[in-house]
Write a protein that holds these residues in place. Structure first.
Motif, PDB file in Angstrom:
ATOM      1  N   VAL A   1       0.442   7.365  -6.207  1.00 29.99           N
ATOM      2  CA  VAL A   1      -0.747   8.217  -6.347  1.00 29.99           C
ATOM      3  C   VAL A   1      -0.460   9.630  -5.847  1.00 29.99           C
ATOM      4  O   VAL A   1      -0.838  10.626  -6.484  1.00 29.99           O
ATOM      5  CB  VAL A   1      -1.938   7.601  -5.593  1.00 29.99           C
ATOM      6  CG1 VAL A   1      -3.122   8.564  -5.575  1.00 29.99           C
ATOM      7  CG2 VAL A   1      -2.355   6.283  -6.238  1.00 29.99           C
ATOM      8  N   ILE A   2       0.227   9.749  -4.716  1.00 29.86           N
ATOM      9  CA  ILE A   2       0.506  11.070  -4.144  1.00 29.86           C
ATOM     10  C   ILE A   2       1.411  11.883  -5.060  1.00 29.86           C
ATOM     11  O   ILE A   2       1.168  13.076  -5.308  1.00 29.86           O
ATOM     12  CB  ILE A   2       1.139  10.921  -2.746  1.00 29.86           C
ATOM     13  CG1 ILE A   2       0.090  10.427  -1.752  1.00 29.86           C
ATOM     14  CG2 ILE A   2       1.712  12.258  -2.278  1.00 29.86           C
ATOM     15  CD1 ILE A   2       0.647  10.139  -0.380  1.00 29.86           C
TER      16      ILE A   2
ATOM     17  N   ALA B   1       0.827  -1.212   0.000  1.00 29.25           N
ATOM     18  CA  ALA B   1       0.000   0.000   0.000  1.00 29.25           C
ATOM     19  C   ALA B   1       0.856   1.253   0.000  1.00 29.25           C
ATOM     20  O   ALA B   1       0.506   2.255  -0.641  1.00 29.25           O
ATOM     21  CB  ALA B   1      -0.944  -0.004   1.200  1.00 29.25           C
ATOM     22  N   ASN B   2       1.993   1.219   0.708  1.00 25.55           N
ATOM     23  CA  ASN B   2       2.873   2.391   0.740  1.00 25.55           C
ATOM     24  C   ASN B   2       3.407   2.729  -0.645  1.00 25.55           C
ATOM     25  O   ASN B   2       3.496   3.902  -1.025  1.00 25.55           O
ATOM     26  CB  ASN B   2       4.045   2.136   1.697  1.00 25.55           C
ATOM     27  CG  ASN B   2       3.636   2.227   3.144  1.00 25.55           C
ATOM     28  OD1 ASN B   2       2.620   2.826   3.477  1.00 25.55           O
ATOM     29  ND2 ASN B   2       4.410   1.609   4.021  1.00 25.55           N
TER      30      ASN B   2
ATOM     31  N   SER C   1       8.449   4.713  -7.608  1.00 25.89           N
ATOM     32  CA  SER C   1       7.727   3.692  -6.846  1.00 25.89           C
ATOM     33  C   SER C   1       8.402   2.336  -6.980  1.00 25.89           C
ATOM     34  O   SER C   1       8.463   1.563  -6.008  1.00 25.89           O
ATOM     35  CB  SER C   1       6.274   3.604  -7.333  1.00 25.89           C
ATOM     36  OG  SER C   1       5.604   4.834  -7.168  1.00 25.89           O
TER      37      SER C   1
ATOM     38  N   THR D   1      -0.630  13.038  -8.099  1.00 26.44           N
ATOM     39  CA  THR D   1      -1.675  14.023  -7.797  1.00 26.44           C
ATOM     40  C   THR D   1      -1.117  15.368  -7.345  1.00 26.44           C
ATOM     41  O   THR D   1      -1.810  16.386  -7.449  1.00 26.44           O
ATOM     42  CB  THR D   1      -2.624  13.481  -6.711  1.00 26.44           C
ATOM     43  OG1 THR D   1      -1.859  13.062  -5.567  1.00 26.44           O
ATOM     44  CG2 THR D   1      -3.419  12.295  -7.232  1.00 26.44           C
TER      45      THR D   1
ATOM     46  N   LEU E   1       0.458   4.064  -2.713  1.00 25.95           N
ATOM     47  CA  LEU E   1       0.066   5.378  -2.203  1.00 25.95           C
ATOM     48  C   LEU E   1       1.095   6.431  -2.583  1.00 25.95           C
ATOM     49  O   LEU E   1       0.739   7.561  -2.936  1.00 25.95           O
ATOM     50  CB  LEU E   1      -0.095   5.316  -0.680  1.00 25.95           C
ATOM     51  CG  LEU E   1      -0.657   6.560   0.001  1.00 25.95           C
ATOM     52  CD1 LEU E   1      -2.056   6.862  -0.510  1.00 25.95           C
ATOM     53  CD2 LEU E   1      -0.682   6.366   1.516  1.00 25.95           C
TER      54      LEU E   1
END
Length: 222
Positions: free
Chosen positions: A31-32, A24-25, A63, A35, A28
């Motif tokens: 995505v961060i 998830a990290n 990532s 965005t 996330l």
């Protein structure tokens, strides 16, 4: 051999699901990073469409580097790598299984997320589809090349920094071809040459990288 490969993939996927926070990290973080750019650049649609390919690909690249730390470290710490080496099964087969599981937990979700995040940059249907296709073809190469760096620095103090220094220069061609495919599609031209180059790089890495990773792991275990 196929059964061994599938067993390694299944095991690593189960371990990843038990440690959902690590996966998830990575997602996330992707995505961060993506965005944040529209918020910083502003709402101008022409600018957003222009920077979209590079932003998404740079975020995917970072990532991938972020996720490399857990690729072999846990198996190295608990002795699983030594058991694999002593089992008599080809080490390259186990390596390929681990990289496949790594891609399924990172590269595949990033490819799917790119379709949704493309809407933030006002990408048309064709460039958005090309972006997803470029990630689908290019992220396996990111995992394979990154695994070489992770194997070479396994067990070393400050290995995370060394991995970044080792793999970043090798990631540059993938970044160029991936972003170039989307820009070509947005310009009304065929992205096929860029996509074929990405696919060729992934195939070449898939054929050569497991052998290099296996040799690096043997050195680390000795």
């Amino acid at each position: 051999m196929i059964r061994t490969l599938l067993a390694v993939i299944h095991r690593d996927l189960l371990l990843a699901m038990r440690q959902r926070g690590d996966v998830a990290n990575v997602l996330l973080f992707f995505v961060i990073v993506v965005t944040m750019f529209p918020l910083g650049v502003g709402p101008d649609k022409d600018t957003l469409r222009l920077i979209a390919p590079g932003v998404v690909w740079v975020a995917a690249l970072l990532s991938a580097i972020l996720s490399l730390g857990r690729l072999f470290a846990l198996d190295y710490a608990d002795g699983t790598l030594e058991q694999i080496l002593l089992s008599g099964q080809p080490l390259t087969l186990a390596v390929l299984g681990k990289i496949s599981a790594h891609w399924l937990m990172t590269g595949a979700p990033i490819t799917v997320l790119s379709l949704l995040l493309g809407e933030m940059f006002d990408l048309a249907a064709a460039p958005s589809a090309t972006l997803a296709a470029s990630l689908l073809l290019g992220t396996p190469c990111l995992s394979l090349i990154g695994a070489i760096g992770a194997a070479l620095t396994l067990g070393l103090r400050g290995g995370g920094v060394l991995v970044t220094l080792l793999v970043l220069p090798l990631y540059v061609p993938i970044l160029i071809f991936g972003a170039g495919a989307v820009e070509t599609s947005a310009g009304g031209l065929s992205p096929q040459p860029h996509l074929m180059l990405l696919g060729g790089l992934s195939l070449a890495a898939g054929a050569l990288a497991p052998w290099a990773i296996g040799a690096a792991l043997r050195v680390s275990l000795e």
